[in-house]
Write a protein that holds these residues in place. Sequence first.
Motif, PDB file in Angstrom:
ATOM      1  N   SER B  17     -18.896  60.899  29.294  1.00 42.06           N
ATOM      2  CA  SER B  17     -17.581  60.927  29.960  1.00 42.06           C
ATOM      3  C   SER B  17     -17.718  60.433  31.401  1.00 42.06           C
ATOM      4  O   SER B  17     -16.742  60.010  32.023  1.00 42.06           O
ATOM      5  N   SER B  19     -19.062  57.767  32.183  1.00 48.28           N
ATOM      6  CA  SER B  19     -19.011  56.292  32.215  1.00 48.28           C
ATOM      7  C   SER B  19     -17.693  55.786  32.797  1.00 48.28           C
ATOM      8  O   SER B  19     -17.450  54.581  32.851  1.00 48.28           O
ATOM      9  N   TYR B  20     -16.847  56.699  33.233  1.00 49.06           N
ATOM     10  CA  TYR B  20     -15.663  56.352  34.044  1.00 49.06           C
ATOM     11  C   TYR B  20     -16.081  55.430  35.192  1.00 49.06           C
ATOM     12  O   TYR B  20     -15.352  54.510  35.559  1.00 49.06           O
ATOM     13  N   HIS B  29     -18.396  54.228  25.996  1.00 51.30           N
ATOM     14  CA  HIS B  29     -17.604  55.231  25.261  1.00 51.30           C
ATOM     15  C   HIS B  29     -17.785  55.054  23.751  1.00 51.30           C
ATOM     16  O   HIS B  29     -17.880  56.035  23.010  1.00 51.30           O
ATOM     17  N   ARG B  92      -9.807  54.213  32.057  1.00 51.46           N
ATOM     18  CA  ARG B  92     -11.118  54.854  32.252  1.00 51.46           C
ATOM     19  C   ARG B  92     -10.986  56.374  32.126  1.00 51.46           C
ATOM     20  O   ARG B  92     -11.772  57.028  31.446  1.00 51.46           O
ATOM     21  N   SER B  96     -12.525  58.884  29.201  1.00 53.38           N
ATOM     22  CA  SER B  96     -13.397  59.994  29.589  1.00 53.38           C
ATOM     23  C   SER B  96     -12.833  61.313  29.074  1.00 53.38           C
ATOM     24  O   SER B  96     -13.578  62.177  28.608  1.00 53.38           O
ATOM     25  N   ASP B  99     -13.639  61.802  25.473  1.00 56.21           N
ATOM     26  CA  ASP B  99     -15.009  62.313  25.278  1.00 56.21           C
ATOM     27  C   ASP B  99     -15.034  63.836  25.438  1.00 56.21           C
ATOM     28  O   ASP B  99     -15.614  64.549  24.626  1.00 56.21           O
TER      29      ASP B  99
END
Lengths: 193, 451
Positions: B17, B19-20, B29, B92, B96, B99
């Motif tokens: 999460s 990876s935003y 994701h 994004r 996230s 997730d």
Amino acid sequence: MLISALAVQISSYIRPMINTLITQSVLLAAMATYLGIAERNYLLILLAALIVLLRGVLLTYVLAKRLPQGRKFIREYSTGTGTALLSSVVVFIVSFILYRLAFYPSVGHPDGAIALALITQGMLLILTRRNSFAHFIGFVEEENGIVLMSLSIIALPLVIEINILLDVLALVVAGAVLIHEKIEHVPVRELMG
Amino acid sequence: MMNILPPVILLVPVIFSLSYFARRFRILHLLSASVTAAAALLLNLTSVSESSFFLVDSLNRPIVLTVASIYLLSVAFGLGYHSRLGESRNLRFHLSLMDLFAASMLFSLMVNDFGLLWIGVEATTVSSALLLVIEREPLDVEAAWRYVVIVSAGLTIGLISVIMIYFVYGTLSISVLLSAKRAVSIPLEIAAATALVGYGTKIGLVPMHTWLPDAHSRAPSEVSAMFSGVLLPVAVYALFRVYQVTSSARMEYLYLFFAVMTVAIAAFMLVSQRDLKRMFAYSTMENMGLMVLGFIAGGVGYAGAIVLLVSHAFGKAGAFYSSGNVLESYRTRNIADIRNMRENMPHTSISLLFSSLSVTGSPPFGTFIGEFLILLSLYMAGFWYISAIVAACLAIAFASINYKVAGMVFSTSGEGGGEVGASQRAVAMTAFILSAAVTVAFFAAGGFHLG
């Protein structure tokens, strides 16, 4: 606790409702402290400190920050003080009777009736108001009732209590984003049927 | 060694999460969802020894795999569906949150404590509330608000059940309580009743269901798929876990009553639906009522409820993905305005048609087997009258949904914007095919000898 619930119920200004919620949370923390000292259970004192910090300070701060800027008094015209008072008293009586008949014979702990009354008062506030702040105050009041019930009947493990407090705080933070978008809620034709 | 799987399944989506902040956030994701699904599949193929924190058994294994699979499909669908949002912070944040939403559902399923189970279910509300408002339309905000307020207020009542269970047993460990000797008592009945109200609100049982059609119809389609396909079944799982340690004859009747009411009200509401996604939302209510009936009836109904849960998840996900494609092409959700799909959207019309057949319990989909086993178990348990009422409601629901979908697909006049992206179509197709694959898995696992 009951008086604070009644005060929230009849109030039409949002700021005093938030202040009453702080008072209610502090009272809850005071009870946890008292029980902690009486039972020599210091985890309850830690719980009291967390209630003051998370419910009394952080949560109410999040709500107060979302009050529209430049408007000192946010007022919601509900059904009127008389009706609110009457319905509130009726719900109190029903809660006490329900606890006496369903819980008390096997669970005991008469103070649990106050907790149940607080839970139902929170639900009544959610049902009767159209304002986002009032909805959240009702929800937090309901959660205060649950903590009170846990303290009255049997204290849950501290890790569970802390997680519940944090979960509710997170929910209010997420909800605060929605409050920013919309404060009043009225029936919408597209969301019927 | 395999005890590492539950923490891996939980931690992978939580870590990804973040990876935003990454440039290649889309791939990350997708990777997160793929790894989670692979680990969930491995969990179903290997044995995991009991631990104090995690509980993995024959009940939650297939549900974990279903949640992970729908999570993967929804991320893949969302990447195409929201492609116009580009690199925006909105997208994004949305991915996230997906997730974290998946992680909170998986946590609820595998945790070995009734208190943490409640916290996990509440966390699903926290993580999913903002998933509804990616486009910030006023109606989306209103639906999200109703979802947050009604579900949270209802779930709070469910906490009374946790207090009562702890009061009676002095522990909240699910595995300990499942093997403990049980006696019927008033506090346990209060626990069962308050859990019914609490988790029942999340499941969408009548009369606590009012948030459900609003949230499901206004959410982006990949989120609707996660809501209908797996979020509500997770709440059914939580309710059944409480029922397993608090059941009594009176509570059995209470649960059956609310489940039958839900099936009946949903079936009759389906007749008058004009909004495509709202129609599938009511269909979800009907299926959730059926699952509760199956779990409470026990025997072959228990197996039927699991088969229905898994097959419905994929079928309903396919229905919502297809609905999203229709919405994108026709720019309307009004069933009467969606016409001639067979020519305008040939692939989506196939996925919509077969997904509709799946969620209404048609063979060869697993939902047919699930519904059959549930009706049979009710009949065998002496509830023949409930079996008859539910069968009539299923017939009404089947006719309502498929008549409307057939009207959209086979009508000859009407224009749409053409087919949507290939990835969206592929995901919708995969979902309903997996719903049929559940039938194969059922027979491979032993078929009707399972119950």
